[in-house]
Enzyme design. Structure first.
Site, PDB file in Angstrom:
ATOM      1  N   LYS A  48       1.055  -0.974   0.317  1.00  0.00           N
ATOM      2  CA  LYS A  48      -0.535  -0.027  -0.279  1.00  0.00           C
ATOM      3  C   LYS A  48       0.690   1.347   0.188  1.00  0.00           C
ATOM      4  O   LYS A  48       0.973   2.216  -0.545  1.00  0.00           O
ATOM      5  CB  LYS A  48      -0.753  -0.290   1.140  1.00  0.00           C
ATOM      6  CG  LYS A  48      -1.743  -1.319   1.233  1.00  0.00           C
ATOM      7  CD  LYS A  48      -2.511  -1.094   2.814  1.00  0.00           C
ATOM      8  CE  LYS A  48      -3.962  -2.525   3.091  1.00  0.00           C
ATOM      9  NZ  LYS A  48      -4.157  -2.279   4.043  1.00  0.00           N
ATOM     10  N   GLN A  92      -4.342  -1.471   9.662  1.00  0.00           N
ATOM     11  CA  GLN A  92      -3.809  -2.720   9.123  1.00  0.00           C
ATOM     12  C   GLN A  92      -5.630  -4.043  10.209  1.00  0.00           C
ATOM     13  O   GLN A  92      -4.570  -3.386  11.423  1.00  0.00           O
ATOM     14  CB  GLN A  92      -3.051  -2.651   8.731  1.00  0.00           C
ATOM     15  CG  GLN A  92      -2.704  -4.353   8.136  1.00  0.00           C
ATOM     16  CD  GLN A  92      -3.461  -4.065   7.118  1.00  0.00           C
ATOM     17  OE1 GLN A  92      -3.278  -3.103   6.520  1.00  0.00           O
ATOM     18  NE2 GLN A  92      -3.839  -5.583   6.557  1.00  0.00           N
ATOM     19  N   ASP A 115      -9.325   3.998   4.692  1.00  0.00           N
ATOM     20  CA  ASP A 115      -9.669   2.295   3.869  1.00  0.00           C
ATOM     21  C   ASP A 115     -12.008   2.082   4.340  1.00  0.00           C
ATOM     22  O   ASP A 115     -11.723   0.428   4.473  1.00  0.00           O
ATOM     23  CB  ASP A 115      -8.898   1.546   5.636  1.00  0.00           C
ATOM     24  CG  ASP A 115      -9.055   0.433   5.084  1.00  0.00           C
ATOM     25  OD1 ASP A 115      -8.883  -0.196   3.482  1.00  0.00           O
ATOM     26  OD2 ASP A 115      -9.014  -0.300   5.259  1.00  0.00           O
TER      27      ASP A 115
END
Length: 280
Positions: A48, A92, A115
């Site tokens: 990412k 994450q 996200d």
């Protein structure tokens, strides 16, 4: 059978995003919090970050020890929430078991939620006319459908799995496109019968090759969010038995190379959208 090529579409999206970043009068930053030393999470976070740098997005990876507690993660998120130089941030997943994931996701400033996993943004997706930031995975799936001119309007979609990270935001996004959506899970009865009615069949349960021909309607579109290792071959596979169903479906995402690349691209898409709205 046609492949929904997420790798190809993600490259197309990266080119477009790079152009949009170049138009900004500042460098957007995406900060990522990584707790622990899980190899898969480390690899995914580094990917990412690498893709972000390639299109002109800055930011850094904040690494916390695997024994960190919930409050330590919350303290870091609060610091990043208040930093005006940070455009977007994400944590994450999965987090170590001692950390309260729900508290962590709720603490992210929804305006910086690159996200799309804040429960506030999830709630906004279900409010007609509101602009919530969509989960990167769910958004990536929608972009795949759009790229291949698969119109969900009036279609029956079945989502197997009920996670707030993928299934619920995808439910909202498909409903917004006038699709009839059913969510199935481990307590669903007559699962095969329900799946056979689906024009668009989506699974995100992480069970390798769980679904064969008996679950799939001829001519259906298959979206495979699963990502696991086949215990027999050792190869990466999805929830669907690709070889069993490839001759009866119209569209299918490969694993790997389908939903995965689009999740990363959509994370960066969200970051650029936040930057353009100057929600920092």
């Amino acid at each position: 059978m046609n492949l929904l090529d997420g790798q190809k579409l993600s490259q197309k999206l990266y080119s477009s995003l790079k152009e949009e970043v170049n138009k900004l009068n500042f460098v957007p930053n995406l900060d990522i919090i990584l707790v622990g030393d899980d190899p898969a999470s480390i690899k995914y976070v580094e990917l990412k970050n690498k893709k972000a740098i390639e299109i002109g997005i800055g930011g850094q990876i904040h690494r916390l020890d695997k024994n960190s507690n919930t409050q330590e993660v919350l303290n870091l998120i609060n610091k990043l929430n208040q930093d005006s130089n940070i455009t977007g941030l994400m944590v994450q997943l999965p987090l170590p078991t001692q950390i309260d994931t729900a508290k962590v996701l709720l603490s992210i400033d929804p305006r910086k939620d690159a996200d799309g996993l804040s429960p506030i943004n999830l709630g906004l997706l279900f409010q007609k006319g509101q602009q919530g930031i969509a989960s990167a995975t769910a958004l990536g799936i929608i972009k795949l459908l759009e790229e291949y001119n698969i119109d969900p309007s009036g279609k029956n979609a079945v989502i197997i799995g009920r996670s707030s990270e993928v299934s619920l935001p995808l439910f909202a996004l498909l409903m917004d496109k006038d699709c009839t959506v059913t969510i199935c899970h481990s307590h669903t009865q007559n699962l095969a019968e329900i799946c056979q009615q689906a024009d668009i069949l989506i699974s995100a349960i992480g069970k390798p090759k769980f679904f064969g021909r008996e679950y799939v309607k001829s001519g259906a579109t298959i979206i495979d969010v699963g990502f696991a290792t086949d215990p027999i071959t050792g190869k990466t596979t999805g929830d669907f038995d690709f070889d069993q169903i490839k001759d009866i479906v119209e569209f299918i995402t490969p694993v790997p190379g389908g939903v995965g690349p689009m999740t990363v691209a959509s994370l960066l898409y969200n970051t650029v959208q936040i930057a353009q709205k100057n929600i920092i």
